[in-house]
Design a protein around this motif. Structure first.
Motif, short mmCIF file in Angstrom:
data_model
loop_
_atom_site.label_atom_id
_atom_site.label_comp_id
_atom_site.label_asym_id
_atom_site.label_seq_id
_atom_site.Cartn_x
_atom_site.Cartn_y
_atom_site.Cartn_z
N LEU A 150 -74.56 -21.71 141.04
CA LEU A 150 -75.97 -21.27 141.01
C LEU A 150 -76.80 -22.25 140.20
N ILE A 151 -77.93 -22.68 140.77
CA ILE A 151 -78.89 -23.53 140.05
C ILE A 151 -80.23 -22.82 140.07
N ILE A 152 -80.85 -22.69 138.89
CA ILE A 152 -82.18 -22.10 138.78
C ILE A 152 -83.09 -23.13 138.11
N THR A 153 -84.17 -23.48 138.79
CA THR A 153 -85.19 -24.35 138.20
C THR A 153 -86.48 -23.54 138.05
N PRO A 154 -87.25 -23.77 137.00
CA PRO A 154 -88.37 -22.89 136.66
C PRO A 154 -89.67 -23.19 137.42
N HIS A 155 -89.62 -23.03 138.75
CA HIS A 155 -90.79 -23.25 139.61
C HIS A 155 -91.38 -24.63 139.34
N THR A 156 -90.50 -25.63 139.39
CA THR A 156 -90.91 -27.01 139.08
C THR A 156 -90.69 -27.95 140.26
N ALA A 157 -90.67 -27.41 141.47
CA ALA A 157 -90.52 -28.28 142.65
C ALA A 157 -91.70 -29.23 142.78
N ASP A 158 -92.85 -28.81 142.26
CA ASP A 158 -94.01 -29.72 142.19
C ASP A 158 -94.53 -29.70 140.76
N THR A 159 -94.54 -30.87 140.14
CA THR A 159 -94.94 -31.01 138.75
C THR A 159 -96.43 -31.31 138.65
N PRO A 160 -97.03 -31.14 137.47
CA PRO A 160 -98.45 -31.48 137.31
C PRO A 160 -98.78 -32.90 137.74
N GLU A 161 -97.87 -33.85 137.45
CA GLU A 161 -98.10 -35.24 137.82
C GLU A 161 -98.18 -35.40 139.34
N GLN A 162 -97.42 -34.59 140.05
CA GLN A 162 -97.46 -34.62 141.51
C GLN A 162 -98.64 -33.83 142.06
N ILE A 163 -98.98 -32.74 141.38
CA ILE A 163 -100.03 -31.84 141.86
C ILE A 163 -101.41 -32.49 141.79
N ILE A 164 -101.71 -33.19 140.69
CA ILE A 164 -103.07 -33.69 140.45
C ILE A 164 -103.61 -34.53 141.62
N PRO A 165 -102.92 -35.56 142.07
CA PRO A 165 -103.48 -36.34 143.20
C PRO A 165 -103.53 -35.55 144.50
N LEU A 166 -102.55 -34.67 144.72
CA LEU A 166 -102.51 -33.91 145.97
C LEU A 166 -103.60 -32.85 146.01
N LEU A 167 -103.80 -32.15 144.89
CA LEU A 167 -104.83 -31.11 144.85
C LEU A 167 -106.23 -31.72 144.89
N SER A 168 -106.42 -32.82 144.18
CA SER A 168 -107.74 -33.45 144.20
C SER A 168 -108.08 -33.97 145.60
N GLN A 169 -107.06 -34.44 146.34
CA GLN A 169 -107.29 -34.87 147.71
C GLN A 169 -107.69 -33.70 148.59
N ARG A 170 -107.04 -32.54 148.39
CA ARG A 170 -107.39 -31.35 149.16
C ARG A 170 -108.82 -30.92 148.87
N TRP A 171 -109.19 -30.90 147.58
CA TRP A 171 -110.56 -30.54 147.21
C TRP A 171 -111.55 -31.51 147.84
N ASN A 172 -111.25 -32.78 147.74
CA ASN A 172 -112.18 -33.78 148.26
C ASN A 172 -112.32 -33.66 149.78
N ASP A 173 -111.21 -33.45 150.48
CA ASP A 173 -111.28 -33.29 151.94
C ASP A 173 -112.20 -32.13 152.31
N ASN A 174 -112.06 -31.02 151.60
CA ASN A 174 -112.85 -29.84 151.94
C ASN A 174 -114.30 -29.95 151.46
N ILE A 175 -114.51 -30.65 150.36
CA ILE A 175 -115.88 -30.92 149.93
C ILE A 175 -116.59 -31.76 150.99
N GLN A 176 -115.90 -32.76 151.53
CA GLN A 176 -116.50 -33.60 152.58
C GLN A 176 -116.77 -32.78 153.84
N ALA A 177 -115.91 -31.79 154.12
CA ALA A 177 -116.14 -30.91 155.26
C ALA A 177 -117.41 -30.08 155.06
N VAL A 178 -117.69 -29.69 153.81
CA VAL A 178 -118.93 -28.98 153.50
C VAL A 178 -120.12 -29.90 153.70
N LEU A 179 -120.07 -31.09 153.10
CA LEU A 179 -121.21 -32.00 153.10
C LEU A 179 -121.54 -32.51 154.50
#
Length: 349
Positions: free
Chosen positions: A304-333
């Motif tokens: 058994l291996i348990i990892t604490p919900h770390t499949a995506d780390t903050p370092e990985q999340i920041i560029p991916l989430l900002s890209q999602r925000w930017n894509d949808n902001i451009q869809a608004v504009l």
């Protein structure tokens, strides 16, 4: 450090009708306000400041969208109250891929012509990578080896040629299937509906419905859980399903803990009904320190291996989430309606 950039992977793009598109000349607010300068959200907010949108500190009559900065349900009452008081707001961007904590609020919005988007698919590649890692570690009995104090006997199962069952057909599942390609696995995907879009390059993958889960379990060597947490998938795996699996099978959950009845998994591991389990999510979460699963994790033979919900780390999340925000902001504009990660309000995810 690698310079490679993960990218979002989505199963399909939804069409946003004209009556659900936010006003192009409206403003956007980041809420809750206290989260704008904390954690990875502060860096993500910085990354979209040059997007061309007009951001306000507080909601006004011009506010057309909210970018929500809390993946937990802690501030859910604030969002619910805000939306009741401001019906002119037409777009809410959530920061997480799994929105089960917000599903009831989203479903209550049906008929209000309000657009909800999430981070679904944004973190698919790193989460799939984590799932692949967990399965390889279990097949090679790494939990046993890291606890060993003597040489021991050789033991390993191979990923090559395995019958793989993937529960869910979103971005994580698509990324995982791509990452499994070198291993020549036979893959079956179970999803809510057998209809719908599916990538042309994955036509070799068999598609079926969740309702036929028990039909495939006896033949699967590896089961990956990558589906949204819904009423349909809650406790999808109980003792009955574990008893139906091969003794040499493993299960990996990178979706939501609620897909597995946790106490039943503990029983299955205790009784050696399956070869092992890899969990990045649990129910409850965080898993209490005195929970039976932690005791089992200390026994290398239970695999058994348990990892604490770390499949995506903050370092990985920041560029991916900002890209999602930017894509949808451009869809608004642009008024194009080309939003990414659109939530089906009726389904709540």
């Amino acid at each position: 450090m690698s310079t490679f950039q993960h990218r979002a992977v989505l199963a399909e793009q939804a069409h946003v009708p004209d009556n659900m598109r936010p006003a192009k000349d409206g403003t956007i607010v980041f809420l809750p306000a206290e989260n704008r300068s904390t954690g990875h959200f502060s860096k993500t907010v910085e990354r979209v400041q040059g997007s061309g949108a007009t951001f306000e500190n507080d909601i006004s009559e011009r506010t057309t969208g909210i970018i929500w900065l809390d993946p937990s349900p802690k501030n859910l009452p604030l969002l619910e109250k805000t939306l009741k008081e401001t019906e002119h707001i037409k777009w809410i961007q959530l920061p997480m891929a799994g929105v089960n904590a917000y599903s009831q609020l989203i479903m209550s919005d049906v008929g209000k012509h309000r657009l909800w988007t999430s981070a679904k698919g944004a973190y698919a590649q790193p989460v799939a990578e984590h799932a692949l890692m967990l399965s390889l570690a279990l097949l090679r009995f790494i939990p046993r080896r890291v606890l060993a104090s003597s040489w021991g006997s050789p033991a390993a199962e191979s990923l090559f040629g395995q019958n793989v069952l993937v529960i869910g057909a979103g971005g994580i599942a698509l990324s995982l299937i791509d990452q499994l390609a070198p291993f020549s696995c036979s893959i079956t995907v179970l999803r809510r509906s057998v209809d719908g879009a599916w990538p042309e390059h994955l036509k070799h993958v068999k598609i079926d419905s969740f309702t036929n889960l028990d039909k495939y379990l006896p033949h699967a060597g590896i089961v990956y859980l990558a589906a949204a947490a819904t009423k349909e998938t809650a406790n999808l795996f109980t003792l009955k399903q574990f008893e139906n699996m091969q003794r040499k099978a493993i299960i990996v959950n990178v979706a939501r803990g609620e897909l597995i009845k946790t106490d039943d998994l503990a029983i299955a591991l205790e009784k050696n009904l399956i070869l092992g389990a890899g969990l990045d999510v649990t129910a409850p979460e965080p898993l209490p320190e005195d929970h039976k699963l932690w005791q089992l994790a200390k026994d290398g033979e239970k695999n058994l291996i348990i990892t604490p919900h770390t499949a995506d780390t903050p370092e990985q999340i920041i560029p991916l989430l900002s890209q999602r925000w930017n894509d949808n902001i451009q869809a608004v504009l642009s008024g194009s309606g080309k939003f990414v990660g659109v939530i089906d309000n009726a389904q709540g995810y």
